[in-house]
Design a protein around this motif. Sequence first.
Motif, PDB file in Angstrom:
ATOM      1  N   ILE A  91      30.306  38.981  32.310  1.00  0.00           N
ATOM      2  CA  ILE A  91      31.177  38.971  33.491  1.00  0.00           C
ATOM      3  C   ILE A  91      31.695  40.383  33.748  1.00  0.00           C
ATOM      4  O   ILE A  91      32.128  41.074  32.826  1.00  0.00           O
ATOM      5  N   ALA A  92      31.657  40.799  35.003  1.00  0.00           N
ATOM      6  CA  ALA A  92      32.060  42.165  35.361  1.00  0.00           C
ATOM      7  C   ALA A  92      33.490  42.453  34.931  1.00  0.00           C
ATOM      8  O   ALA A  92      34.316  41.550  34.790  1.00  0.00           O
ATOM      9  N   GLY A  93      33.800  43.727  34.723  1.00  0.00           N
ATOM     10  CA  GLY A  93      35.108  44.130  34.231  1.00  0.00           C
ATOM     11  C   GLY A  93      36.246  43.779  35.169  1.00  0.00           C
ATOM     12  O   GLY A  93      36.139  43.870  36.388  1.00  0.00           O
ATOM     13  N   LEU A  94      37.371  43.383  34.576  1.00  0.00           N
ATOM     14  CA  LEU A  94      38.562  43.035  35.329  1.00  0.00           C
ATOM     15  C   LEU A  94      39.499  44.236  35.407  1.00  0.00           C
ATOM     16  O   LEU A  94      39.628  45.000  34.447  1.00  0.00           O
ATOM     17  N   VAL A  95      40.177  44.375  36.544  1.00  0.00           N
ATOM     18  CA  VAL A  95      41.169  45.443  36.682  1.00  0.00           C
ATOM     19  C   VAL A  95      42.504  44.827  37.116  1.00  0.00           C
ATOM     20  O   VAL A  95      42.559  43.688  37.569  1.00  0.00           O
ATOM     21  N   ARG A  96      43.561  45.608  36.951  1.00  0.00           N
ATOM     22  CA  ARG A  96      44.874  45.157  37.389  1.00  0.00           C
ATOM     23  C   ARG A  96      44.824  44.821  38.890  1.00  0.00           C
ATOM     24  O   ARG A  96      44.274  45.580  39.695  1.00  0.00           O
ATOM     25  N   GLY A  97      45.379  43.679  39.245  1.00  0.00           N
ATOM     26  CA  GLY A  97      45.384  43.263  40.644  1.00  0.00           C
ATOM     27  C   GLY A  97      44.183  42.427  41.048  1.00  0.00           C
ATOM     28  O   GLY A  97      43.986  42.140  42.231  1.00  0.00           O
ATOM     29  N   ALA A  98      43.384  41.982  40.074  1.00  0.00           N
ATOM     30  CA  ALA A  98      42.187  41.190  40.393  1.00  0.00           C
ATOM     31  C   ALA A  98      42.533  39.916  41.148  1.00  0.00           C
ATOM     32  O   ALA A  98      41.792  39.483  42.036  1.00  0.00           O
ATOM     33  N   ALA A  99      43.667  39.304  40.803  1.00  0.00           N
ATOM     34  CA  ALA A  99      44.067  38.056  41.464  1.00  0.00           C
ATOM     35  C   ALA A  99      44.349  38.273  42.952  1.00  0.00           C
ATOM     36  O   ALA A  99      44.291  37.344  43.750  1.00  0.00           O
ATOM     37  N   GLN A 100      44.655  39.538  43.321  1.00  0.00           N
ATOM     38  CA  GLN A 100      44.870  39.869  44.735  1.00  0.00           C
ATOM     39  C   GLN A 100      43.630  40.513  45.352  1.00  0.00           C
ATOM     40  O   GLN A 100      43.673  41.030  46.460  1.00  0.00           O
ATOM     41  N   GLY A 101      42.508  40.492  44.607  1.00  0.00           N
ATOM     42  CA  GLY A 101      41.253  40.984  45.152  1.00  0.00           C
ATOM     43  C   GLY A 101      40.880  42.393  44.763  1.00  0.00           C
ATOM     44  O   GLY A 101      39.883  42.929  45.250  1.00  0.00           O
ATOM     45  N   GLY A 103      39.291  45.498  42.679  1.00  0.00           N
ATOM     46  CA  GLY A 103      38.016  45.563  41.966  1.00  0.00           C
ATOM     47  C   GLY A 103      37.070  44.509  42.523  1.00  0.00           C
ATOM     48  O   GLY A 103      36.968  44.327  43.732  1.00  0.00           O
ATOM     49  N   LEU A 104      36.387  43.810  41.633  1.00  0.00           N
ATOM     50  CA  LEU A 104      35.535  42.703  42.076  1.00  0.00           C
ATOM     51  C   LEU A 104      36.348  41.432  42.251  1.00  0.00           C
ATOM     52  O   LEU A 104      35.830  40.409  42.677  1.00  0.00           O
ATOM     53  N   GLY A 105      37.624  41.516  41.830  1.00  0.00           N
ATOM     54  CA  GLY A 105      38.620  40.488  42.115  1.00  0.00           C
ATOM     55  C   GLY A 105      38.163  39.050  42.048  1.00  0.00           C
ATOM     56  O   GLY A 105      37.905  38.508  40.975  1.00  0.00           O
ATOM     57  N   ASN A 106      38.061  38.423  43.224  1.00  0.00           N
ATOM     58  CA  ASN A 106      37.782  36.990  43.285  1.00  0.00           C
ATOM     59  C   ASN A 106      36.431  36.620  42.701  1.00  0.00           C
ATOM     60  O   ASN A 106      36.275  35.547  42.124  1.00  0.00           O
ATOM     61  N   ALA A 107      35.436  37.522  42.820  1.00  0.00           N
ATOM     62  CA  ALA A 107      34.122  37.232  42.232  1.00  0.00           C
ATOM     63  C   ALA A 107      34.246  37.158  40.719  1.00  0.00           C
ATOM     64  O   ALA A 107      33.676  36.283  40.069  1.00  0.00           O
ATOM     65  N   PHE A 108      35.018  38.080  40.155  1.00  0.00           N
ATOM     66  CA  PHE A 108      35.251  38.092  38.713  1.00  0.00           C
ATOM     67  C   PHE A 108      35.910  36.784  38.274  1.00  0.00           C
ATOM     68  O   PHE A 108      35.473  36.137  37.321  1.00  0.00           O
ATOM     69  N   LEU A 109      36.949  36.391  38.975  1.00  0.00           N
ATOM     70  CA  LEU A 109      37.696  35.190  38.587  1.00  0.00           C
ATOM     71  C   LEU A 109      36.863  33.929  38.810  1.00  0.00           C
ATOM     72  O   LEU A 109      36.968  32.969  38.052  1.00  0.00           O
ATOM     73  N   ALA A 110      36.016  33.941  39.830  1.00  0.00           N
ATOM     74  CA  ALA A 110      35.120  32.798  40.056  1.00  0.00           C
ATOM     75  C   ALA A 110      34.117  32.672  38.924  1.00  0.00           C
ATOM     76  O   ALA A 110      33.775  31.568  38.495  1.00  0.00           O
ATOM     77  N   ASN A 111      33.656  33.820  38.405  1.00  0.00           N
ATOM     78  CA  ASN A 111      32.716  33.795  37.276  1.00  0.00           C
ATOM     79  C   ASN A 111      33.378  33.215  36.032  1.00  0.00           C
ATOM     80  O   ASN A 111      32.749  32.483  35.268  1.00  0.00           O
ATOM     81  N   ILE A 112      34.648  33.540  35.807  1.00  0.00           N
ATOM     82  CA  ILE A 112      35.362  32.959  34.663  1.00  0.00           C
ATOM     83  C   ILE A 112      35.533  31.458  34.866  1.00  0.00           C
ATOM     84  O   ILE A 112      35.427  30.672  33.921  1.00  0.00           O
ATOM     85  N   SER A 113      35.789  31.054  36.104  1.00  0.00           N
ATOM     86  CA  SER A 113      35.960  29.624  36.389  1.00  0.00           C
ATOM     87  C   SER A 113      34.714  28.830  36.031  1.00  0.00           C
ATOM     88  O   SER A 113      34.802  27.652  35.684  1.00  0.00           O
ATOM     89  N   LYS A 144      47.398  41.910  27.930  1.00  0.00           N
ATOM     90  CA  LYS A 144      48.516  41.449  28.765  1.00  0.00           C
ATOM     91  C   LYS A 144      48.135  41.473  30.239  1.00  0.00           C
ATOM     92  O   LYS A 144      48.465  40.544  30.995  1.00  0.00           O
ATOM     93  N   ILE A 145      47.425  42.541  30.652  1.00  0.00           N
ATOM     94  CA  ILE A 145      46.986  42.634  32.054  1.00  0.00           C
ATOM     95  C   ILE A 145      46.021  41.498  32.384  1.00  0.00           C
ATOM     96  O   ILE A 145      46.164  40.819  33.413  1.00  0.00           O
ATOM     97  N   ILE A 146      45.034  41.286  31.506  1.00  0.00           N
ATOM     98  CA  ILE A 146      44.034  40.247  31.760  1.00  0.00           C
ATOM     99  C   ILE A 146      44.682  38.875  31.898  1.00  0.00           C
ATOM    100  O   ILE A 146      44.429  38.138  32.860  1.00  0.00           O
ATOM    101  N   PHE A 147      45.549  38.515  30.945  1.00  0.00           N
ATOM    102  CA  PHE A 147      46.143  37.174  30.995  1.00  0.00           C
ATOM    103  C   PHE A 147      47.135  37.029  32.143  1.00  0.00           C
ATOM    104  O   PHE A 147      47.281  35.934  32.698  1.00  0.00           O
ATOM    105  N   ALA A 148      47.797  38.114  32.528  1.00  0.00           N
ATOM    106  CA  ALA A 148      48.675  38.053  33.701  1.00  0.00           C
ATOM    107  C   ALA A 148      47.860  37.753  34.951  1.00  0.00           C
ATOM    108  O   ALA A 148      48.284  36.960  35.808  1.00  0.00           O
ATOM    109  N   GLU A 149      46.674  38.367  35.053  1.00  0.00           N
ATOM    110  CA  GLU A 149      45.798  38.109  36.202  1.00  0.00           C
ATOM    111  C   GLU A 149      45.281  36.670  36.189  1.00  0.00           C
ATOM    112  O   GLU A 149      45.206  36.019  37.238  1.00  0.00           O
ATOM    113  N   LEU A 150      44.919  36.175  35.007  1.00  0.00           N
ATOM    114  CA  LEU A 150      44.422  34.791  34.915  1.00  0.00           C
ATOM    115  C   LEU A 150      45.522  33.800  35.287  1.00  0.00           C
ATOM    116  O   LEU A 150      45.268  32.824  36.004  1.00  0.00           O
ATOM    117  N   ARG A 151      46.745  34.058  34.807  1.00  0.00           N
ATOM    118  CA  ARG A 151      47.852  33.152  35.144  1.00  0.00           C
ATOM    119  C   ARG A 151      48.169  33.213  36.636  1.00  0.00           C
ATOM    120  O   ARG A 151      48.464  32.184  37.266  1.00  0.00           O
TER     121      ARG A 151
END
Length: 387
Positions: A91-101, A103-113, A144-151
Amino acid sequence: MPKKAEEPEERVLLGRFGSHLKIGIVGMPNVGKSTLFNLLCKLSVPAENFPFCTIEPNNARVSVPDERFNWLVDTYKPKSSVPAVLDVVDIAGLVRGAAQGEGLGNAFLANISAVDGIFHVCRAFADPDVTHVEDRIDPVEDLKIIFAELRAKDIERVNTHMEAAKKLRNQPKEQKEQLEMCGKFKEALEEGIDIRFGKWNNKEVDLLNTLQLLTAKPSVYLVNLSEKDYIRKKSKWLPKIFEWVKENGGEPIIPICVSFEAKLHEMPDDEADKYCKEVGATSVLPKIITTGFKAIQLIYFFTAGPDEVKCWQIRKGSKAPQAAGTIHTDFERGFICAEVMKYTELKELGSESAVKAAGKYKQQGKNYVVEDGDVIYFKFNVTSKGK
């Protein structure tokens, strides 16, 4: 009443209740995810053992190492053998603010889903030639950044479901239950509690399994060290990571050096063995695979004979008819019984006939919960009317 009393035992696990589960490699950019994935790809199972399973370039299907499987193959000398497998997704790398789109944002989070568990790769090595997206090395802050984005993404998903529930005006009881449950999920997430660590009743588990929230997925932490730290088994970051993980659920941690693993894979086997003995370190790729397999609550039973020795993977807690269904749906529909040998007893006594002679060959009914490593022969009967 007896059936209701059994329900809690059957509904203790979050996630998809299936045998074809996946685990994703997650982390910030430049922490070693893709290199690790490429190393795992070199351990992929030959495709001919798994027809109709085309795997995309960012997916690897790796065999689960198991001495029990090897012993059964050596003992039965079958025409074919099929190990258990773990599906791994890069899965592509996550960056701060992924939940708001970001970096690859939503694509990244969809891949985790789409996966059922997570390998969190944490960078605990310094290298001026490999930049860090946050311009510093601090694996605990990365986590901490990763789990904050997931939450944050989970809260968004819960809010969406709450809005849908508010439209159930003609089903007031259902609406009230849905809103109350979502309120509990949201409160936990806002307090920094990942869903998998909450205490949920059966109805809440049912809804969570529908929502497939990101923080409901089990995690394994892979701490990517420098080769020097990995060989000496010491790093200033390890105690901090262990402490953080202990405070946040206590899930498995595996120190690894991806560059060390890459070096071993470039060497011939004998040369790699010699190097490992010289430096006093070994590959942890097999441990990573088996730990990931267990983390997503998979186990497997064996079928064994002169034609084939095969691992059949199932979700932990599956009963005999469900296990039979992994071989063929007719086996589940027409289930009669499961004839079970324990691997340890089979190995100790040496043969199936010796197990039977010792009275260790057991017939189990439909309520038998299959255990990891059981050697099973199923009896079934399906009538022309589809009994």
